[in-house]
Design an enzyme around this catalytic site. Sequence first.
Site, PDB file in Angstrom:
ATOM      1  N   TYR A 127      -3.195 -17.862   5.334  1.00 57.27           N
ATOM      2  CA  TYR A 127      -3.132 -16.608   4.577  1.00 57.27           C
ATOM      3  C   TYR A 127      -3.620 -16.819   3.149  1.00 57.27           C
ATOM      4  O   TYR A 127      -4.430 -16.047   2.634  1.00 57.27           O
ATOM      5  CB  TYR A 127      -1.706 -16.070   4.579  1.00 57.27           C
ATOM      6  CG  TYR A 127      -1.507 -14.880   3.676  1.00 57.27           C
ATOM      7  CD1 TYR A 127      -2.043 -13.636   4.012  1.00 57.27           C
ATOM      8  CD2 TYR A 127      -0.801 -14.991   2.480  1.00 57.27           C
ATOM      9  CE1 TYR A 127      -1.874 -12.537   3.183  1.00 57.27           C
ATOM     10  CE2 TYR A 127      -0.623 -13.899   1.650  1.00 57.27           C
ATOM     11  CZ  TYR A 127      -1.157 -12.685   2.003  1.00 57.27           C
ATOM     12  OH  TYR A 127      -0.990 -11.601   1.165  1.00 57.27           O
ATOM     13  N   ALA A 150      -5.265  -3.809   1.539  1.00 59.61           N
ATOM     14  CA  ALA A 150      -5.209  -4.299   2.918  1.00 59.61           C
ATOM     15  C   ALA A 150      -5.749  -5.719   3.028  1.00 59.61           C
ATOM     16  O   ALA A 150      -6.734  -6.086   2.386  1.00 59.61           O
ATOM     17  CB  ALA A 150      -6.023  -3.370   3.823  1.00 59.61           C
ATOM     18  N   SER A 151      -5.073  -6.515   3.869  1.00 59.99           N
ATOM     19  CA  SER A 151      -5.525  -7.874   4.152  1.00 59.99           C
ATOM     20  C   SER A 151      -4.799  -8.342   5.406  1.00 59.99           C
ATOM     21  O   SER A 151      -3.657  -7.949   5.640  1.00 59.99           O
ATOM     22  CB  SER A 151      -5.210  -8.818   2.988  1.00 59.99           C
ATOM     23  OG  SER A 151      -5.797 -10.088   3.186  1.00 59.99           O
ATOM     24  N   VAL A 182       6.555 -10.860  -2.587  1.00 58.29           N
ATOM     25  CA  VAL A 182       6.829  -9.435  -2.800  1.00 58.29           C
ATOM     26  C   VAL A 182       8.037  -9.006  -1.963  1.00 58.29           C
ATOM     27  O   VAL A 182       8.013  -9.077  -0.730  1.00 58.29           O
ATOM     28  CB  VAL A 182       5.609  -8.572  -2.431  1.00 58.29           C
ATOM     29  CG1 VAL A 182       5.877  -7.117  -2.802  1.00 58.29           C
ATOM     30  CG2 VAL A 182       4.346  -9.085  -3.121  1.00 58.29           C
ATOM     31  N   SER A 241       6.497 -11.093   3.015  1.00 60.20           N
ATOM     32  CA  SER A 241       7.559 -11.898   2.407  1.00 60.20           C
ATOM     33  C   SER A 241       8.951 -11.362   2.707  1.00 60.20           C
ATOM     34  O   SER A 241       9.922 -12.131   2.690  1.00 60.20           O
ATOM     35  CB  SER A 241       7.372 -11.959   0.887  1.00 60.20           C
ATOM     36  OG  SER A 241       6.132 -12.511   0.535  1.00 60.20           O
ATOM     37  N   LYS A 291      -6.970 -15.483   0.999  1.00 59.50           N
ATOM     38  CA  LYS A 291      -6.893 -14.784  -0.280  1.00 59.50           C
ATOM     39  C   LYS A 291      -7.796 -15.435  -1.321  1.00 59.50           C
ATOM     40  O   LYS A 291      -8.486 -14.751  -2.097  1.00 59.50           O
ATOM     41  CB  LYS A 291      -5.441 -14.764  -0.775  1.00 59.50           C
ATOM     42  CG  LYS A 291      -4.552 -13.780  -0.045  1.00 59.50           C
ATOM     43  CD  LYS A 291      -4.965 -12.343  -0.344  1.00 59.50           C
ATOM     44  CE  LYS A 291      -3.960 -11.324   0.109  1.00 59.50           C
ATOM     45  NZ  LYS A 291      -4.358  -9.943  -0.199  1.00 59.50           N
ATOM     46  N   ARG A 343      -6.267   1.744  10.616  1.00 64.29           N
ATOM     47  CA  ARG A 343      -7.074   1.308  11.747  1.00 64.29           C
ATOM     48  C   ARG A 343      -6.972   2.303  12.890  1.00 64.29           C
ATOM     49  O   ARG A 343      -7.918   2.483  13.653  1.00 64.29           O
ATOM     50  CB  ARG A 343      -6.624  -0.081  12.210  1.00 64.29           C
ATOM     51  CG  ARG A 343      -7.081  -1.205  11.302  1.00 64.29           C
ATOM     52  CD  ARG A 343      -6.619  -2.546  11.803  1.00 64.29           C
ATOM     53  NE  ARG A 343      -5.165  -2.669  11.748  1.00 64.29           N
ATOM     54  CZ  ARG A 343      -4.483  -3.723  12.167  1.00 64.29           C
ATOM     55  NH1 ARG A 343      -5.128  -4.744  12.719  1.00 64.29           N
ATOM     56  NH2 ARG A 343      -3.173  -3.767  12.067  1.00 64.29           N
ATOM     57  N   ALA A 398       0.825  -1.209   0.000  1.00 65.38           N
ATOM     58  CA  ALA A 398       0.000   0.000   0.000  1.00 65.38           C
ATOM     59  C   ALA A 398       0.860   1.261   0.000  1.00 65.38           C
ATOM     60  O   ALA A 398       0.561   2.234  -0.707  1.00 65.38           O
ATOM     61  CB  ALA A 398      -0.928   0.004   1.208  1.00 65.38           C
TER      62      ALA A 398
END
Length: 341
Positions: free
Chosen positions: A155, A83-84, A187, A199, A159, A34, A15
Amino acid sequence: MTETVLVTGGTGFVAGWCIVKLLERGYAVRTTLRNLSKESAVRAAVASQTGAGDGLSFFAADLTSDDGWDAAMASCDYVLHVASPLGTGAEKGRDSLTAPARDGTLRVLGAATRASVKRVVMTSAAATARPALSSGKVSDETVWADPDDPQFDAYRVSKIRAERAAWDFMKTANGPTELTTVLPGAVFGPILMQENLGSVQIIERLLQGNPAFMPQLGFWIVDVRDLADLHVLAMTSPAAAGQRFIATGDFLWMAEMASTLRAKLGSRAAKVPTRQLPNFAVKLLLPFMPHLRTPARLLGRRFPLTPEKARSVLGFSPRPATTTVLDCARDLLGRERSVSR
């Protein structure tokens, strides 16, 4: 007239770079946090690349709550839903991250369609297009992964289910809003903020000499800067509407990554491991190292994958993976030096 883009999860690795790329192109950018106490840190990180934080504004919104999303989305032209929730979820079960990822995606899409934004670009994962390991099929955008396949951790399960939910939602949504999804591999690259690194922790651990003996695991790699560029292309290209795009560059084994670090960084990579753990030894350790159970299914596998669609439709041209790995490592080492002073 300046167009406005909302980027979800402004403290995130991907992001942050999306915000940088959008500001460089002259967009007005909003991002969600948040907790707005992180605003100054995000502004400073973005300014380190753009020279200023002008054109960037912040909204409080959380994927687990309806509050704040309509206000953040009002009058936006585009949304990059990056976002995740992160984590392996190994300690809580394979579905532990599904609800916040799926429900958060539906909150974002609901607010986006109510605001009639032009397009939402959602960050998914290359694993969502991975077939069963025994199938022999090539991963491409026509493939949908089975979330019940044991090769996937919590994870990746989240996704898969979140992207599926997004496309199902759009089938019944009314209005002009379009959806595009981007499916990145592992990434890596330069860091804006030292949190939510995902990652990048793989390279961080190699520099720390962890693990001492490397498993035979490999990764389809994408540079975070190239990935951010691809998000902007997916946002603006007419041909991207309603499409999925795998975003990866080269494949590297962990041992190749380690070799590159040692060869190019010299003494700064003195702790990087040199030995590889045989596959049979990894399997013997599984009862004592449960976090390896899911990765162990990928030992020695270079599963076939193609990012050709992103290249041909959007002009995606990722830099060499070795460059990305080195840039990531140099950034991590530079941050260690600045902290130690």
